[in-house]
Scaffold this motif. Structure first.
Motif, PDB file in Angstrom:
ATOM      1  N   PRO A  27       8.020  11.642  -7.577  1.00  0.00           N
ATOM      2  CA  PRO A  27       8.551  12.513  -6.510  1.00  0.00           C
ATOM      3  C   PRO A  27       9.699  11.871  -5.735  1.00  0.00           C
ATOM      4  O   PRO A  27       9.496  11.284  -4.671  1.00  0.00           O
ATOM      5  CB  PRO A  27       7.325  12.738  -5.610  1.00  0.00           C
ATOM      6  CG  PRO A  27       6.509  11.495  -5.783  1.00  0.00           C
ATOM      7  CD  PRO A  27       6.693  11.086  -7.225  1.00  0.00           C
ATOM      8  N   PHE A  28      10.905  12.012  -6.232  1.00  0.00           N
ATOM      9  CA  PHE A  28      12.063  11.416  -5.558  1.00  0.00           C
ATOM     10  C   PHE A  28      12.420  12.181  -4.279  1.00  0.00           C
ATOM     11  O   PHE A  28      12.903  11.601  -3.314  1.00  0.00           O
ATOM     12  CB  PHE A  28      13.266  11.391  -6.497  1.00  0.00           C
ATOM     13  CG  PHE A  28      13.065  10.503  -7.697  1.00  0.00           C
ATOM     14  CD1 PHE A  28      13.179   9.132  -7.582  1.00  0.00           C
ATOM     15  CD2 PHE A  28      12.747  11.050  -8.935  1.00  0.00           C
ATOM     16  CE1 PHE A  28      12.978   8.302  -8.679  1.00  0.00           C
ATOM     17  CE2 PHE A  28      12.543  10.235 -10.035  1.00  0.00           C
ATOM     18  CZ  PHE A  28      12.661   8.863  -9.906  1.00  0.00           C
ATOM     19  N   ILE A  29      12.226  13.492  -4.281  1.00  0.00           N
ATOM     20  CA  ILE A  29      12.411  14.287  -3.059  1.00  0.00           C
ATOM     21  C   ILE A  29      11.057  14.354  -2.369  1.00  0.00           C
ATOM     22  O   ILE A  29      10.154  15.048  -2.820  1.00  0.00           O
ATOM     23  CB  ILE A  29      12.917  15.709  -3.373  1.00  0.00           C
ATOM     24  CG1 ILE A  29      14.228  15.661  -4.159  1.00  0.00           C
ATOM     25  CG2 ILE A  29      13.068  16.520  -2.083  1.00  0.00           C
ATOM     26  CD1 ILE A  29      15.417  15.194  -3.363  1.00  0.00           C
ATOM     27  N   ASN A  30      10.909  13.612  -1.283  1.00  0.00           N
ATOM     28  CA  ASN A  30       9.613  13.504  -0.611  1.00  0.00           C
ATOM     29  C   ASN A  30       9.855  13.174   0.854  1.00  0.00           C
ATOM     30  O   ASN A  30       9.737  12.031   1.274  1.00  0.00           O
ATOM     31  CB  ASN A  30       8.759  12.426  -1.283  1.00  0.00           C
ATOM     32  CG  ASN A  30       7.357  12.366  -0.709  1.00  0.00           C
ATOM     33  OD1 ASN A  30       6.882  13.316  -0.109  1.00  0.00           O
ATOM     34  ND2 ASN A  30       6.692  11.238  -0.882  1.00  0.00           N
ATOM     35  N   CYS A  41       8.952  20.689 -20.051  1.00  0.00           N
ATOM     36  CA  CYS A  41       9.777  20.397 -18.875  1.00  0.00           C
ATOM     37  C   CYS A  41       9.701  21.560 -17.901  1.00  0.00           C
ATOM     38  O   CYS A  41       9.543  22.718 -18.302  1.00  0.00           O
ATOM     39  CB  CYS A  41      11.239  20.182 -19.273  1.00  0.00           C
ATOM     40  SG  CYS A  41      11.530  18.758 -20.336  1.00  0.00           S
ATOM     41  N   GLY A  42       9.828  21.265 -16.640  1.00  0.00           N
ATOM     42  CA  GLY A  42       9.838  22.338 -15.665  1.00  0.00           C
ATOM     43  C   GLY A  42       9.774  21.786 -14.254  1.00  0.00           C
ATOM     44  O   GLY A  42       9.742  20.579 -14.035  1.00  0.00           O
ATOM     45  N   ALA A  43       9.769  22.687 -13.285  1.00  0.00           N
ATOM     46  CA  ALA A  43       9.745  22.295 -11.873  1.00  0.00           C
ATOM     47  C   ALA A  43       9.292  23.465 -11.035  1.00  0.00           C
ATOM     48  O   ALA A  43       9.297  24.616 -11.481  1.00  0.00           O
ATOM     49  CB  ALA A  43      11.128  21.820 -11.423  1.00  0.00           C
ATOM     50  N   ASP A  44       8.899  23.149  -9.813  1.00  0.00           N
ATOM     51  CA  ASP A  44       8.592  24.192  -8.844  1.00  0.00           C
ATOM     52  C   ASP A  44       9.914  24.628  -8.215  1.00  0.00           C
ATOM     53  O   ASP A  44      10.157  24.450  -7.021  1.00  0.00           O
ATOM     54  CB  ASP A  44       7.633  23.646  -7.787  1.00  0.00           C
ATOM     55  CG  ASP A  44       7.136  24.738  -6.858  1.00  0.00           C
ATOM     56  OD1 ASP A  44       7.316  25.928  -7.201  1.00  0.00           O
ATOM     57  OD2 ASP A  44       6.605  24.401  -5.782  1.00  0.00           O
ATOM     58  N   GLY A  45      10.778  25.169  -9.063  1.00  0.00           N
ATOM     59  CA  GLY A  45      12.123  25.539  -8.655  1.00  0.00           C
ATOM     60  C   GLY A  45      12.967  25.825  -9.875  1.00  0.00           C
ATOM     61  O   GLY A  45      12.470  26.292 -10.904  1.00  0.00           O
ATOM     62  N   ASN A  46      14.245  25.514  -9.791  1.00  0.00           N
ATOM     63  CA  ASN A  46      15.190  25.791 -10.872  1.00  0.00           C
ATOM     64  C   ASN A  46      15.556  24.506 -11.591  1.00  0.00           C
ATOM     65  O   ASN A  46      15.822  23.480 -10.957  1.00  0.00           O
ATOM     66  CB  ASN A  46      16.455  26.443 -10.298  1.00  0.00           C
ATOM     67  CG  ASN A  46      16.129  27.658  -9.446  1.00  0.00           C
ATOM     68  OD1 ASN A  46      15.474  28.582  -9.909  1.00  0.00           O
ATOM     69  ND2 ASN A  46      16.562  27.640  -8.193  1.00  0.00           N
ATOM     70  N   PRO A 104      15.332  23.651  -5.405  1.00  0.00           N
ATOM     71  CA  PRO A 104      14.204  24.484  -4.977  1.00  0.00           C
ATOM     72  C   PRO A 104      14.394  25.933  -5.394  1.00  0.00           C
ATOM     73  O   PRO A 104      15.480  26.362  -5.778  1.00  0.00           O
ATOM     74  CB  PRO A 104      14.227  24.344  -3.441  1.00  0.00           C
ATOM     75  CG  PRO A 104      15.037  23.120  -3.168  1.00  0.00           C
ATOM     76  CD  PRO A 104      16.040  23.032  -4.267  1.00  0.00           C
ATOM     77  N   LYS A 105      13.319  26.695  -5.284  1.00  0.00           N
ATOM     78  CA  LYS A 105      13.377  28.115  -5.581  1.00  0.00           C
ATOM     79  C   LYS A 105      14.361  28.814  -4.653  1.00  0.00           C
ATOM     80  O   LYS A 105      14.584  28.380  -3.522  1.00  0.00           O
ATOM     81  CB  LYS A 105      11.994  28.746  -5.419  1.00  0.00           C
ATOM     82  CG  LYS A 105      10.975  28.280  -6.443  1.00  0.00           C
ATOM     83  CD  LYS A 105       9.617  28.907  -6.168  1.00  0.00           C
ATOM     84  CE  LYS A 105       8.591  28.428  -7.188  1.00  0.00           C
ATOM     85  NZ  LYS A 105       7.237  28.979  -6.897  1.00  0.00           N
ATOM     86  N   GLU A 106      14.941  29.877  -5.138  1.00  0.00           N
ATOM     87  CA  GLU A 106      15.883  30.658  -4.341  1.00  0.00           C
ATOM     88  C   GLU A 106      15.228  31.106  -3.045  1.00  0.00           C
ATOM     89  O   GLU A 106      14.120  31.628  -3.036  1.00  0.00           O
ATOM     90  CB  GLU A 106      16.352  31.877  -5.138  1.00  0.00           C
ATOM     91  CG  GLU A 106      17.587  32.545  -4.578  1.00  0.00           C
ATOM     92  CD  GLU A 106      18.839  31.708  -4.767  1.00  0.00           C
ATOM     93  OE1 GLU A 106      19.750  31.839  -3.934  1.00  0.00           O
ATOM     94  OE2 GLU A 106      18.894  30.933  -5.743  1.00  0.00           O
ATOM     95  N   THR A 114      10.199  19.911   1.621  1.00  0.00           N
ATOM     96  CA  THR A 114       9.560  18.615   1.830  1.00  0.00           C
ATOM     97  C   THR A 114       9.380  17.874   0.512  1.00  0.00           C
ATOM     98  O   THR A 114       9.569  16.661   0.439  1.00  0.00           O
ATOM     99  CB  THR A 114       8.195  18.790   2.514  1.00  0.00           C
ATOM    100  OG1 THR A 114       7.398  19.693   1.745  1.00  0.00           O
ATOM    101  CG2 THR A 114       8.361  19.353   3.919  1.00  0.00           C
ATOM    102  N   THR A 115       8.996  18.576  -0.531  1.00  0.00           N
ATOM    103  CA  THR A 115       8.846  17.967  -1.857  1.00  0.00           C
ATOM    104  C   THR A 115       9.470  18.889  -2.905  1.00  0.00           C
ATOM    105  O   THR A 115       9.679  20.074  -2.660  1.00  0.00           O
ATOM    106  CB  THR A 115       7.365  17.733  -2.212  1.00  0.00           C
ATOM    107  OG1 THR A 115       6.681  18.995  -2.199  1.00  0.00           O
ATOM    108  CG2 THR A 115       6.707  16.792  -1.224  1.00  0.00           C
TER     109      THR A 115
END
Length: 307
Positions: free
Chosen positions: A144-147, A178-183, A195-197, A203-204
């Motif tokens: 988690p680099f964005i934290n 591969c994937g993410a909670d976003g784009n 992040p999602k639109e 925060t993460t």
């Protein structure tokens, strides 16, 4: 009447204190360059601070931090002085232009002094080891680099992942894993995760990138079965510039003076209330004080009239 006046005064002081403490991360970019032996991370924080914040800290799992290479922090092309022992209770003046590591439970915190009542861009560069792993399905990156935590949620965030020395291609990836909670997008050899639109207060940014087995030889093996994460990495379009901030670094290069990079300029945008506050935090605090004082006396006068 005195009780009402006291309550109003306390509420006013609480609002002023909260306003003065406010710190906003306008934009957070994490650029990650992966090589066989280590990972180099450049974290960029476009931050607007209030009148009480003295430092910012970045938590890093101590199992993975490359502790023999000192983290680096810079702002406005000026390198911060590294302190071997960081004192979180030091004065605001003693923290200016300085950075250091602070052990905190399972983490190290990369700490650095911030300037009050200002909008600045801070660069934090550090190395990581042993934090990727391999399964029978592929070589996995999901740290988690964005934290940022609740108190410093970013208004905008982006994670960029590259392979040191070459571009990432579709053939490097196990795309269904591969994937993410976003784009997630593969563009000009770099993976971009956002992040999602419509997301606010980031925060993460959970994600997983699965490279083909053997892309990074020697990774520790994990006996687990990966399920599809969600959104998949799309095809790589032709063209497009690579705006990566972190290129390839060796451990020796990491300990050299801070690389020179072009710091992103603040977006001009429209001069609405939020933009004005971001660009003029000190003026905004003073104006806010005036508004609150005026409201205080108006409410007090109304109460007197009613009573």
């Amino acid at each position: 009447m005195r009780k009402i006046t006291l309550i109003l005064t306390m509420l006013w002081l609480m609002v002023v204190a909260a306003w003065a403490q406010e710190a906003v991360i306008n934009n957070h970019i994490a650029s990650v360059s992966v090589s066989r032996n280590h990972i180099v991370v450049v974290q960029v924080f476009d931050m607007t601070t209030g009148g009480r914040l003295t430092e910012y800290y970045l938590p890093i799992d101590r199992r993975f931090l490359m502790v023999d290479v000192k983290p680096r922090v810079s702002c406005e092309q000026k390198n911060f002085e590294y302190l071997n022992k960081w004192n979180p209770t030091a004065s605001y003046e003693d923290k200016q232009g300085k950075c250091g590591l602070l052990p905190m439970g399972p983490d190290f915190q990369i700490c650095f002094g911030v300037q009050r009542n200002a909008q600045k861009v801070y660069f934090v560069t550090y190395g990581l080891v042993n934090m990727m792993y391999s399964t029978a399905q592929g070589d996995v990156l999901e740290y988690p680099f964005i934290n940022n935590g609740r108190d410093y949620a970013a208004r905008k965030a982006e994670l960029r992942i590259s392979i040191s020395g070459r571009k990432i291609t579709d053939d490097d990836l196990v795309k269904e894993l591969c994937g993410a909670d976003g784009n997630v997008e593969l563009r000009d050899g770099v993976i971009y995760i956002t992040p999602k639109e419509g997301s606010t207060g980031v925060t993460t940014l959970p994600y997983r990138i699965c490279f083909k087995k053997g892309t990074f030889p020697g990774l520790p093996e994990k006996n687990l079965r990966l399920n599809p994460f969600g959104s998949q990495v799309g095809p790589s379009p032709d063209g497009g510039a690579n705006p990566m901030l972190a290129d390839s670094f060796t451990p020796e290069e990491l300990s050299s003076p801070m690389m020179k990079t072009n710091e992103p300029k603040s977006e001009s945008g429209s001069w609405g209330l939020l933009d004005f506050i971001e660009k003029n935090p000190l003026t905004s605090v003073l104006i806010g004080h005036g508004i609150l004082i005026t409201l205080f006396f108006l409410i007090r006068k109304l109460i007197k009239m009613v009573i």
